[in-house]
Design a protein around this motif. Structure first.
Motif, PDB file in Angstrom:
ATOM      1  N   VAL A  49       0.977  -1.289  -0.187  1.00 15.85           N
ATOM      2  CA  VAL A  49      -0.060  -0.076   0.119  1.00 15.85           C
ATOM      3  C   VAL A  49       0.737   1.071   0.028  1.00 15.85           C
ATOM      4  O   VAL A  49       1.781   1.234   0.672  1.00 15.85           O
ATOM      5  CB  VAL A  49      -0.975   0.074   1.207  1.00 15.85           C
ATOM      6  CG1 VAL A  49      -1.639   1.412   1.213  1.00 15.85           C
ATOM      7  CG2 VAL A  49      -1.940  -1.281   1.341  1.00 15.85           C
ATOM      8  N   ILE A  50       0.760   2.166  -0.908  1.00 14.79           N
ATOM      9  CA  ILE A  50       1.208   3.314  -1.023  1.00 14.79           C
ATOM     10  C   ILE A  50       0.403   4.501  -0.755  1.00 14.79           C
ATOM     11  O   ILE A  50      -0.671   4.568  -1.607  1.00 14.79           O
ATOM     12  CB  ILE A  50       2.101   3.491  -2.474  1.00 14.79           C
ATOM     13  CG1 ILE A  50       3.082   2.521  -2.609  1.00 14.79           C
ATOM     14  CG2 ILE A  50       2.850   4.933  -2.514  1.00 14.79           C
ATOM     15  CD1 ILE A  50       3.726   2.238  -3.932  1.00 14.79           C
ATOM     16  N   ASP A  51       0.362   5.430   0.189  1.00  9.50           N
ATOM     17  CA  ASP A  51      -0.293   6.569   0.499  1.00  9.50           C
ATOM     18  C   ASP A  51       0.120   7.765  -0.207  1.00  9.50           C
ATOM     19  O   ASP A  51       1.301   8.033  -0.686  1.00  9.50           O
ATOM     20  CB  ASP A  51      -0.935   6.544   1.917  1.00  9.50           C
ATOM     21  CG  ASP A  51       0.434   6.620   2.678  1.00  9.50           C
ATOM     22  OD1 ASP A  51       1.483   7.230   2.227  1.00  9.50           O
ATOM     23  OD2 ASP A  51       0.200   6.536   3.964  1.00  9.50           O
ATOM     24  N   LEU A  66       7.805   4.958  -9.156  1.00  8.25           N
ATOM     25  CA  LEU A  66       7.629   4.711  -7.726  1.00  8.25           C
ATOM     26  C   LEU A  66       7.066   3.366  -7.552  1.00  8.25           C
ATOM     27  O   LEU A  66       7.599   2.602  -6.706  1.00  8.25           O
ATOM     28  CB  LEU A  66       6.443   5.647  -7.234  1.00  8.25           C
ATOM     29  CG  LEU A  66       5.796   5.503  -5.708  1.00  8.25           C
ATOM     30  CD1 LEU A  66       6.919   5.753  -4.736  1.00  8.25           C
ATOM     31  CD2 LEU A  66       4.595   6.167  -5.381  1.00  8.25           C
ATOM     32  N   LEU A  67       6.410   2.969  -8.273  1.00 12.84           N
ATOM     33  CA  LEU A  67       6.069   1.274  -8.267  1.00 12.84           C
ATOM     34  C   LEU A  67       7.015   0.396  -8.629  1.00 12.84           C
ATOM     35  O   LEU A  67       7.266  -0.801  -8.014  1.00 12.84           O
ATOM     36  CB  LEU A  67       5.093   1.192  -9.246  1.00 12.84           C
ATOM     37  CG  LEU A  67       3.676   1.672  -9.212  1.00 12.84           C
ATOM     38  CD1 LEU A  67       2.550   1.445 -10.208  1.00 12.84           C
ATOM     39  CD2 LEU A  67       3.037   1.193  -7.789  1.00 12.84           C
ATOM     40  N   VAL A  73       8.016  -5.977  -8.392  1.00 17.43           N
ATOM     41  CA  VAL A  73       7.550  -5.146  -9.409  1.00 17.43           C
ATOM     42  C   VAL A  73       8.760  -4.772 -10.198  1.00 17.43           C
ATOM     43  O   VAL A  73       9.693  -4.328  -9.616  1.00 17.43           O
ATOM     44  CB  VAL A  73       6.785  -4.056  -9.139  1.00 17.43           C
ATOM     45  CG1 VAL A  73       6.317  -3.196 -10.260  1.00 17.43           C
ATOM     46  CG2 VAL A  73       5.466  -4.440  -8.594  1.00 17.43           C
ATOM     47  N   THR A  74       8.872  -4.945 -11.604  1.00 14.35           N
ATOM     48  CA  THR A  74       9.775  -4.255 -12.494  1.00 14.35           C
ATOM     49  C   THR A  74       9.026  -3.434 -13.588  1.00 14.35           C
ATOM     50  O   THR A  74       7.797  -3.944 -13.872  1.00 14.35           O
ATOM     51  CB  THR A  74      10.579  -5.298 -12.972  1.00 14.35           C
ATOM     52  OG1 THR A  74       9.832  -6.221 -13.954  1.00 14.35           O
ATOM     53  CG2 THR A  74      11.443  -6.160 -11.886  1.00 14.35           C
ATOM     54  N   THR A  85       5.314   2.429 -21.257  1.00 13.85           N
ATOM     55  CA  THR A  85       5.824   1.950 -20.038  1.00 13.85           C
ATOM     56  C   THR A  85       5.145   0.720 -19.463  1.00 13.85           C
ATOM     57  O   THR A  85       4.016   0.704 -19.419  1.00 13.85           O
ATOM     58  CB  THR A  85       5.809   3.167 -19.014  1.00 13.85           C
ATOM     59  OG1 THR A  85       6.455   4.305 -19.473  1.00 13.85           O
ATOM     60  CG2 THR A  85       6.311   2.862 -17.599  1.00 13.85           C
ATOM     61  N   SER A  86       6.042  -0.430 -19.476  1.00 11.78           N
ATOM     62  CA  SER A  86       5.509  -1.720 -18.900  1.00 11.78           C
ATOM     63  C   SER A  86       5.786  -2.181 -17.511  1.00 11.78           C
ATOM     64  O   SER A  86       6.893  -2.010 -17.298  1.00 11.78           O
ATOM     65  CB  SER A  86       5.967  -2.758 -20.042  1.00 11.78           C
ATOM     66  OG  SER A  86       5.597  -2.253 -21.359  1.00 11.78           O
ATOM     67  N   LEU A  87       4.774  -2.537 -16.817  1.00 12.73           N
ATOM     68  CA  LEU A  87       4.869  -3.012 -15.588  1.00 12.73           C
ATOM     69  C   LEU A  87       4.715  -4.464 -15.324  1.00 12.73           C
ATOM     70  O   LEU A  87       3.664  -4.926 -15.894  1.00 12.73           O
ATOM     71  CB  LEU A  87       4.085  -2.344 -14.365  1.00 12.73           C
ATOM     72  CG  LEU A  87       4.173  -2.440 -13.033  1.00 12.73           C
ATOM     73  CD1 LEU A  87       3.882  -1.157 -12.255  1.00 12.73           C
ATOM     74  CD2 LEU A  87       3.139  -3.679 -12.568  1.00 12.73           C
TER      75      LEU A  87
END
Length: 625
Positions: A49-51, A66-67, A73-74, A85-87
């Motif tokens: 969780v990122i607030d 940030l992710l 995650v890459t 942009t690929s996640l």
């Protein structure tokens, strides 16, 4: 790199850790696991969780950046800001991640794999991000094989609030955003607008021409209370982006400077009615959502008309009920229908899928939460598919939380894969099975938290592009076609730590080891999947001095990987460091600055494409309450 990371985390653990627990961490509410509000310690799946506080502390502009520092995650980008942009989550394909913004599924039906392009996702209005790692198709349906990224923007408020931000930096990059929220009587609103303009860098690593990026956009949310129990919810998102591209010009046909560019327009909308019955124990929601993405590519060397267009649109009707039955049982379920449309200027196609799902959340004792569910999807093209999922979380009084989950993933073929010139109408859905085991321990009154998660995922019928193999096949498909030809396996372990030794200091870090391999019989059997580094790590440190100055830094490390399925093009690992600082001036104004890629590392995430060197930015922030 891995040894350095472990050493850094060991030093962080050795930091002085005394005093009171951070209030409220065990009571944190998340909505992504069951698609309904739950306490985090009741969720058996792996989540991050990122607030808003972290988004602002990191001075984030691109959410993808940030992710990329979260566990498992890459991120890869085809050049500078605004490029594709690929996640990827835990080694899954980028197209196997479901992305949701304010309840709207925003994956693009007109893209080949139906993925979401994170290039245009900026931080202007985002209040919260929940990242669920692993398949979760029971509540979310198709595309949630790798995981779910749930984006939640600024909610309407009862009283007036306003905030604004402006910054300038490297490559004439200017970013500004402003938002307001407030309410009167039964109506509450929030509205945010943003603008970014940058000269950028060359998309081609060897290029000299900068490929710039520009975006302007806005989003808003509104709630109207008709009664204490019934209300209307609205949300909308608009973004228009333009990015310079590099192509493959004659006679060499290698990536080089060109005048190519692309424009993208994204419109997302949500309209729903909620009714909380039986004194709030039975929550109901009926909604209509829409996602409309228009993409146009231009090659000025061949004229002013677009060289390619993509029109993707999805419309969804959904009902969800959330019943807290008598005793320890909670039931969550719903019915949905989605129609997706695709248009590339030559071919127009649409397809529908109708789904029903149900979950039971049971607490036989307060410390134990068990969740189980089933979903059935009826696809217009390939028929029905049933998926299952179950997880358990045991939150002990000792501060130990044990988690276990089994999840199935399901992804329907995209319209492009079915009907384009490369399409195959005989395609079957991709499927996955995932197992998770995790443990988290709170220490020193909650000021230290450490955790580890092991996972294993097998994917079958993965859709890949296949070149024609013989004369007969080439006669029917001279340029190749999509087919269910791949099996993959990903397994690994994720470590995370969070420290707050004193109120002024926060330290967090994570290390992920992910072994992602091709399990398809043939020449590529047991080779690494392309652009999947096995080791990634990140450490964040932030400290607030007594007179208000905040200073911090991030170190991100990524191991070696391969750029291709044959493992013939190697991408060397790299480490990136950044520094940041923010100084309040009074109660409402602050000034800030940061330096990214502090040591000017030269690295590649995709062979042949450029990346940013050292870059500095400075700005101001204003908040009114």
């Amino acid at each position: 790199m891995f040894k350095v990371t472990v050493s850094i985390l060991a030093l962080a653990i050795a930091a002085p850790a005394l005093a009171q627990a951070a209030a409220g961490e065990d009571d944190q509410i998340v909505v992504t696991a069951a698609r309904a509000p739950q306490k985090l310690d009741e969720v058996g799946q792996a989540m991050t969780v990122i607030d808003r506080a972290e988004i602002e502390a990191r001075q984030t502009v691109s959410i993808a950046d940030l992710l990329s520092t979260t566990p498992g995650v890459t991120v890869t980008r085809n050049g500078g800001l605004g490029s594709l942009t690929s996640l990827r989550i835990r080694g899954a394909e980028a197209e196997q991640t479901l992305v949701v913004i304010d309840g709207v599924r925003v994956n693009d039906p007109s893209s080949p794999g139906g993925g979401f392009d994170f290039a245009n996702l900026l931080s202007s209005s985002i209040e919260r991000i929940e990242v669920l790692r692993g398949p979760n198709s029971v509540p979310w349906g198709s595309q949630a094989i790798g995981g779910v990224v749930n984006i939640i923007t600024q909610a309407p408020t009862d009283r007036f609030r306003a905030r604004a931000r402006a910054e300038y930096g490297y490559a004439n990059s200017a970013f500004a955003s402003a938002g307001v929220s407030g309410g009167t009587g039964p109506l509450a609103l929030s509205l945010t607008g943003g603008y970014l303009d940058s000269d950028g860098i060359s998309a081609a690593a060897d290029g000299r021409e900068r490929d710039g990026y520009r975006q302007y956009g806005a989003n808003g949310r509104a709630t109207l209370a008709l009664t204490d129990a019934i209300g209307i919810d609205l949300a909308g998102w608009y973004a228009h982006s333009r990015v310079g591209l590099d192509g493959f010009p004659a006679p060499d046909y290698v990536l080089a400077d060109t005048a190519d560019y692309a424009k993208t327009q994204e419109v997302y909308g949500y309209a729903g009615v909620h009714a909380n019955l039986l004194d709030g124990r039975f929550r109901n929601r009926v909604a209509f959502t829409i996602a409309d993405i228009n993409r146009d590519n231009y090659e000025p060397a061949f004229g002013t008309d677009p060289s390619f267009i993509g029109r993707g649109r999805s419309e969804r009707y959904e009902y969800q009920g959330d019943l807290r039955a008598a005793g320890p049982v909670r039931l969550v379920g719903g019915v949905e229908h989605e129609t997706s449309r695709y248009d590339d200027g030559f071919l127009k196609r649409s397809v529908g899928i109708t789904s029903v799902y149900g979950q039971a959340i049971v607490q036989p004792i307060r410390a134990l939460t068990i969740t189980g569910g089933v979903r059935h999807d009826d696809h217009q093209r390939f028929g029905g598919r049933t998926t299952f999922g179950a997880d358990a979380a045991l939150a002990l009084a000792t501060g130990t939380t044990l988690r276990a989950s089994y999840g199935e993933g399901f992804k329907a073929p995209t319209l492009y894969q079915l009907y384009s010139a490369y399409g195959n109408e005989a395609l079957r859905p991709e499927t996955a099975r995932n197992y998770d085991l995790g443990v988290e321990q709170a220490l020193v009154g909650g000021r230290m938290r450490i955790g580890a998660t092991w996972f294993h995922r097998d994917t079958r019928n993965q859709i890949s592009f296949r070149n024609c193999a013989d004369a007969a096949e080439c006669a029917d498909y001279p340029f190749g076609r999509y087919d269910n030809i791949q099996r993959t396996r990903a397994q690994g372990i994720e470590f995370a730590i969070a420290l707050r030794p004193v109120d002024a200091l926060t330290v967090s870090g994570n290390v992920s080891y992910i072994d992602s391999r091709n399990r398809t019989p043939g020449a590529a059997f047991d080779l690494d999947l392309a652009r999947r580094p096995q080791e990634t790590a990140a450490v964040n440190v932030d400290y607030r001095l007594p007179f208000g100055l905040s200073v911090g830094g991030t170190v991100q490390m990524v191991g070696d990987s391969y750029d291709d399925a044959a493992n013939s093009v190697r991408l060397d690992g790299y480490a990136l460091a950044s520094l940041r600082a923010e100084l309040p001036i009074g109660d409402r104004l602050s000034v800030y600055g940061r330096v990214d890629n502090l040591f000017d590392a030269d690295y590649r995430v995709i062979a042949g494409y450029g990346t940013y060197g050292r870059a500095a930015y400075g700005g101001i922030r204003v908040a009114l309450d």
